[in-house]
Design an enzyme around this catalytic site. Structure first.
Site, PDB file in Angstrom:
ATOM      1  N   THR A 125       0.820  -1.220   0.000  1.00  0.00           N
ATOM      2  CA  THR A 125       0.000   0.000   0.000  1.00  0.00           C
ATOM      3  C   THR A 125       0.852   1.268   0.000  1.00  0.00           C
ATOM      4  O   THR A 125       1.905   1.325   0.636  1.00  0.00           O
ATOM      5  CB  THR A 125      -0.899  -0.018   1.254  1.00  0.00           C
ATOM      6  OG1 THR A 125      -1.723  -1.180   1.169  1.00  0.00           O
ATOM      7  CG2 THR A 125      -1.781   1.217   1.345  1.00  0.00           C
ATOM      8  N   GLU A 126       0.350   2.282  -0.720  1.00  0.00           N
ATOM      9  CA  GLU A 126       1.014   3.590  -0.774  1.00  0.00           C
ATOM     10  C   GLU A 126      -0.042   4.676  -0.551  1.00  0.00           C
ATOM     11  O   GLU A 126      -1.256   4.402  -0.632  1.00  0.00           O
ATOM     12  CB  GLU A 126       1.664   3.787  -2.150  1.00  0.00           C
ATOM     13  CG  GLU A 126       2.734   2.759  -2.429  1.00  0.00           C
ATOM     14  CD  GLU A 126       3.434   2.977  -3.769  1.00  0.00           C
ATOM     15  OE1 GLU A 126       3.057   3.907  -4.525  1.00  0.00           O
ATOM     16  OE2 GLU A 126       4.370   2.210  -4.043  1.00  0.00           O
ATOM     17  N   PRO A 127       0.401   5.927  -0.343  1.00  0.00           N
ATOM     18  CA  PRO A 127      -0.589   6.996  -0.138  1.00  0.00           C
ATOM     19  C   PRO A 127      -1.609   7.064  -1.280  1.00  0.00           C
ATOM     20  O   PRO A 127      -2.792   7.308  -1.035  1.00  0.00           O
ATOM     21  CB  PRO A 127       0.269   8.263  -0.077  1.00  0.00           C
ATOM     22  CG  PRO A 127       1.596   7.781   0.428  1.00  0.00           C
ATOM     23  CD  PRO A 127       1.781   6.398  -0.119  1.00  0.00           C
ATOM     24  N   ALA A 129      -2.045   4.479  -3.654  1.00  0.00           N
ATOM     25  CA  ALA A 129      -2.312   3.135  -4.205  1.00  0.00           C
ATOM     26  C   ALA A 129      -2.773   2.229  -3.074  1.00  0.00           C
ATOM     27  O   ALA A 129      -1.953   1.627  -2.371  1.00  0.00           O
ATOM     28  CB  ALA A 129      -1.059   2.573  -4.885  1.00  0.00           C
ATOM     29  N   GLY A 130      -4.093   2.182  -2.861  1.00  0.00           N
ATOM     30  CA  GLY A 130      -4.671   1.329  -1.821  1.00  0.00           C
ATOM     31  C   GLY A 130      -5.345   0.141  -2.484  1.00  0.00           C
ATOM     32  O   GLY A 130      -4.690  -0.843  -2.841  1.00  0.00           O
ATOM     33  N   GLN A 280     -36.719 -14.120  24.238  1.00  0.00           N
ATOM     34  CA  GLN A 280     -36.538 -14.628  22.869  1.00  0.00           C
ATOM     35  C   GLN A 280     -35.847 -13.625  21.943  1.00  0.00           C
ATOM     36  O   GLN A 280     -35.114 -14.020  21.044  1.00  0.00           O
ATOM     37  CB  GLN A 280     -37.890 -15.049  22.295  1.00  0.00           C
ATOM     38  CG  GLN A 280     -38.405 -16.317  22.984  1.00  0.00           C
ATOM     39  CD  GLN A 280     -39.764 -16.759  22.488  1.00  0.00           C
ATOM     40  OE1 GLN A 280     -40.477 -15.989  21.855  1.00  0.00           O
ATOM     41  NE2 GLN A 280     -40.116 -17.995  22.771  1.00  0.00           N
ATOM     42  N   GLY A 341     -26.600  -0.490  27.672  1.00  0.00           N
ATOM     43  CA  GLY A 341     -25.722   0.656  27.962  1.00  0.00           C
ATOM     44  C   GLY A 341     -24.319   0.214  28.357  1.00  0.00           C
ATOM     45  O   GLY A 341     -23.321   0.875  28.031  1.00  0.00           O
ATOM     46  N   GLU A 364      -6.138  -5.947   3.901  1.00  0.00           N
ATOM     47  CA  GLU A 364      -5.946  -7.090   2.986  1.00  0.00           C
ATOM     48  C   GLU A 364      -7.097  -7.186   1.976  1.00  0.00           C
ATOM     49  O   GLU A 364      -7.533  -8.275   1.599  1.00  0.00           O
ATOM     50  CB  GLU A 364      -5.700  -8.386   3.758  1.00  0.00           C
ATOM     51  CG  GLU A 364      -4.387  -8.287   4.543  1.00  0.00           C
ATOM     52  CD  GLU A 364      -3.859  -9.572   5.096  1.00  0.00           C
ATOM     53  OE1 GLU A 364      -4.139 -10.625   4.525  1.00  0.00           O
ATOM     54  OE2 GLU A 364      -3.129  -9.512   6.107  1.00  0.00           O
TER      55      GLU A 364
HETATM   56  N1  COS Z   1      -3.121 -14.468  -8.452  1.00  0.00           N
HETATM   57  C1  COS Z   1      -2.241 -14.294  -9.469  1.00  0.00           C
HETATM   58  N2  COS Z   1      -2.356 -13.301 -10.381  1.00  0.00           N
HETATM   59  C2  COS Z   1      -3.390 -12.458 -10.249  1.00  0.00           C
HETATM   60  C3  COS Z   1      -4.328 -12.568  -9.212  1.00  0.00           C
HETATM   61  C4  COS Z   1      -4.167 -13.638  -8.282  1.00  0.00           C
HETATM   62  N3  COS Z   1      -5.038 -13.820  -7.280  1.00  0.00           N
HETATM   63  N4  COS Z   1      -5.236 -11.585  -9.314  1.00  0.00           N
HETATM   64  C5  COS Z   1      -4.894 -10.867 -10.400  1.00  0.00           C
HETATM   65  N5  COS Z   1      -3.770 -11.403 -10.962  1.00  0.00           N
HETATM   66  C6  COS Z   1      -3.094 -10.954 -12.169  1.00  0.00           C
HETATM   67  C7  COS Z   1      -4.083 -10.880 -13.328  1.00  0.00           C
HETATM   68  O1  COS Z   1      -4.151 -12.125 -13.993  1.00  0.00           O
HETATM   69  C8  COS Z   1      -3.478  -9.816 -14.218  1.00  0.00           C
HETATM   70  O2  COS Z   1      -2.441 -10.402 -14.993  1.00  0.00           O
HETATM   71  P1  COS Z   1      -1.943  -9.761 -16.406  1.00  0.00           P
HETATM   72  O3  COS Z   1      -1.094  -8.582 -16.057  1.00  0.00           O
HETATM   73  O4  COS Z   1      -1.154 -10.865 -17.011  1.00  0.00           O
HETATM   74  O5  COS Z   1      -3.193  -9.399 -17.167  1.00  0.00           O
HETATM   75  C9  COS Z   1      -2.829  -8.867 -13.208  1.00  0.00           C
HETATM   76  O6  COS Z   1      -2.645  -9.619 -11.976  1.00  0.00           O
HETATM   77  C10 COS Z   1      -3.685  -7.668 -12.909  1.00  0.00           C
HETATM   78  O7  COS Z   1      -4.956  -8.169 -12.503  1.00  0.00           O
HETATM   79  P2  COS Z   1      -6.273  -7.334 -12.652  1.00  0.00           P
HETATM   80  O8  COS Z   1      -6.371  -6.816 -14.045  1.00  0.00           O
HETATM   81  O9  COS Z   1      -7.409  -8.122 -12.104  1.00  0.00           O
HETATM   82  O10 COS Z   1      -5.867  -6.121 -11.702  1.00  0.00           O
HETATM   83  P3  COS Z   1      -6.657  -4.872 -11.257  1.00  0.00           P
HETATM   84  O11 COS Z   1      -5.648  -3.794 -11.205  1.00  0.00           O
HETATM   85  O12 COS Z   1      -7.905  -4.688 -12.032  1.00  0.00           O
HETATM   86  O13 COS Z   1      -7.129  -5.187  -9.751  1.00  0.00           O
HETATM   87  C11 COS Z   1      -7.320  -6.176  -7.613  1.00  0.00           C
HETATM   88  C12 COS Z   1      -6.795  -6.278  -9.013  1.00  0.00           C
HETATM   89  C13 COS Z   1      -8.349  -5.071  -7.384  1.00  0.00           C
HETATM   90  C14 COS Z   1      -7.939  -7.499  -7.252  1.00  0.00           C
HETATM   91  C15 COS Z   1      -6.076  -5.920  -6.742  1.00  0.00           C
HETATM   92  O14 COS Z   1      -5.498  -4.670  -7.055  1.00  0.00           O
HETATM   93  C16 COS Z   1      -6.314  -6.025  -5.269  1.00  0.00           C
HETATM   94  O15 COS Z   1      -6.386  -7.110  -4.719  1.00  0.00           O
HETATM   95  N6  COS Z   1      -6.421  -4.870  -4.603  1.00  0.00           N
HETATM   96  C17 COS Z   1      -6.517  -4.821  -3.185  1.00  0.00           C
HETATM   97  C18 COS Z   1      -5.156  -4.751  -2.631  1.00  0.00           C
HETATM   98  C19 COS Z   1      -5.141  -5.118  -1.207  1.00  0.00           C
HETATM   99  O16 COS Z   1      -5.664  -6.129  -0.781  1.00  0.00           O
HETATM  100  N7  COS Z   1      -4.447  -4.294  -0.449  1.00  0.00           N
HETATM  101  C20 COS Z   1      -4.244  -4.539   0.914  1.00  0.00           C
HETATM  102  C21 COS Z   1      -2.806  -4.351   1.145  1.00  0.00           C
HETATM  103  S1  COS Z   1      -2.107  -5.475   2.210  1.00  0.00           S
HETATM  104  S2  COS Z   1      -2.830  -5.066   3.971  1.00  0.00           S
END
Ligand code: COS
Length: 384
Positions: A125-127, A129-130, A280, A341, A364
């Site tokens: 995670t970044e500022p 990119a969540g 109940q 309460g 996550e």
């Molecule tokens: N396992 C392996 N590869 C995966 C995957 C998985 N579970 N999920 C996606 N990919 C791959 C896709 O196949 C795709 O591959 P290509 O580049 O070859 O096309 C690539 O990753 C990008 O996938 P996608 O297009 O689905 O990505 P998006 O950017 O649309 O979004 C989500 C993906 C939203 C699912 C992802 O960004 C996500 O999980 N976000 C939440 C992040 C998170 O949980 N943050 C918490 C931080 S840790 S506390």
């Protein structure tokens, strides 16, 4: 990998006892000091809790996913901060290394992670990119036999305690999406890595999250996870799939504890001449919570068993994470309601747990991200 049933049974009994005798009595101290006492962390090391998911050949317990889920469920019958101390090392911080690390990388870190000598953190995670993790901007630019890291990571659990960071950074700034991202194993004590003070949070006091800032931090090329550029995002996604099963057990463990608190209160508290549990409308709240707990533990067990069999579980893990963490929110809410309460007073544990479980639906991957993962996978199954 899995531990034989008899040894696993002993580990589980030990954790159950540890929760009852050491952790629950220390919950108020953690809440008051906003820290987990060092002697408890030392006990966790001695019990092998940091090494639950690390293969036996590197000094860990080498549990299967199903076994890990059972232990985490037990551990999370105490305040969630205790699990958080080992959580990143057992889960997202180390599993990229276990899944894709080279032999040298595993030998460098896993034995020390398994004993708890060092902890690890997962820096995705970044500022800016969540949920949209693939838009991350931290860079790792090749310079001779080193990479130079620049950028900021946010809300990084246990960064202040970490001896190894798994960092997702863009090695190819010309590639905007997932394929330009690589993963690195970074020692946070090197020059150019700064860890901010711990964030102030709504709940889960005692857990530590902070910013990790890279300013021209030079890491050797050997720090590139798996020795291959462009794999970092895919590794992060696989790590999160697995992490979501772990987190589902966090949710079911604390849900069980919250139900226990509500049930005990309902059995003791008298109004209109009877224990309120005999009414109940109160029973309905308890019953809804119990059924949701049963559903959540059953689905998590099922998905973990499939993970251990080598099945693709992205969608199932997202179903489990969504259901169990949303259910934990409802269960905590009902427990407060049953307490009336008193449930709003910090003297009673449910007030704290209500705040603590709110995070489960956010980190996550938010519930909405789980819905996207489930929906995308459903469509894929018909569209190919
Ligand atoms: N396992 C392996 N590869 C995966 C995957 C998985 N579970 N999920 C996606 N990919 C791959 C896709 O196949 C795709 O591959 P290509 O580049 O070859 O096309 C690539 O990753 C990008 O996938 P996608 O297009 O689905 O990505 P998006 O950017 O649309 O979004 C989500 C993906 C939203 C699912 C992802 O960004 C996500 O999980 N976000 C939440 C992040 C998170 O949980 N943050 C918490 C931080 S840790 S506390």
């Amino acid at each position: 990998m899995a531990l034989d049933n008899e040894t696993f049974g002993q580990v589980k009994d030990t954790v159950t006892r540890f929760v009852r005798e050491r952790l629950i009595p220390a919950e108020d101290t953690v809440e008051q000091t906003n820290d987990v006492p060092e002697d408890i962390i030392q006990d966790m090391r001695e019990l092998g809790l940091f090494g639950l998911s690390i293969p036996e050949e590197y000094g860990g317990l080498g549990l299967s996913m199903l076994q890990e889920c059972e232990i985490i469920h037990e551990l999370c019958k105490a305040s969630l901060s205790f699990r958080s101390v080992i959580g990143t090392t057992v889960g997202i911080g180390s599993q990229g290394l276990v899944m894709t690390g080279t032999k040298e990388q595993k030998e460098q870190y896993l034995p020390r992670l398994a004993t708890g000598e060092i902890s690890s953190s997962f820096c995705l995670t970044e500022p800016d990119a969540g949920s949209d993790a693939a838009s991350l901007r931290t860079t790792a630019i090749k310079d001779g036999d080193h990479y130079v890291l620049n950028g900021t990571k946010r809300y990084i659990t246990n960064a202040l305690r970490a001896g190894m960071l798994t960092v997702m950074a863009r090695t190819d700034p010309n590639k905007k999406g997932a394929s330009g991202v690589s993963a690195f194993l970074v020692d946070p004590s090197i020059e150019g890595v700064h860890i901010s003070k711990a964030d102030e949070k709504m709940g889960q006091r005692g857990t530590k999250t902070s910013d990790v800032i890279f300013e021209n931090a030079r890491v050797p090329a050997s720090a590139l996870l798996g020795g291959e550029e462009g794999q970092g995002f895919y590794t992060a996604m696989k790590v999160l799939d697995r992490g979501r099963l772990h987190l589902s057990s966090v949710a079911t463990g604390i849900s069980e504890r919250i139900i226990e608190e509500a049930l005990n209160y309902a059995a003791e508290r008298k109004q209109f001449g009877s224990p309120i549990g005999e009414f109940q409308l109160v029973q309905a709240m308890l019953a809804d919570s119990q059924a949701e707990l049963y559903a959540g533990t059953s689905m998590t067990r099922d998905a973990a068993t499939k993970f251990d069999a080598g099945d693709e579980i992205s969608m199932l893990a997202a179903c489990c994470k969504m259901f169990t963490t949303e259910a934990a929110g409802r269960i905590a809410d009902r427990a407060v309601q049953i307490h009336g309460g008193a449930g709003y007073m910090s003297e009673y544990k449910v007030e704290r747990f209500y705040r603590d479980v709110r995070l489960l639906r956010l980190y996550e991957g938010t519930t909405q991200i789980q819905q996207l993962v489930i929906g995308k996978n459903m469509l894929k199954s018909v569209q190919g």
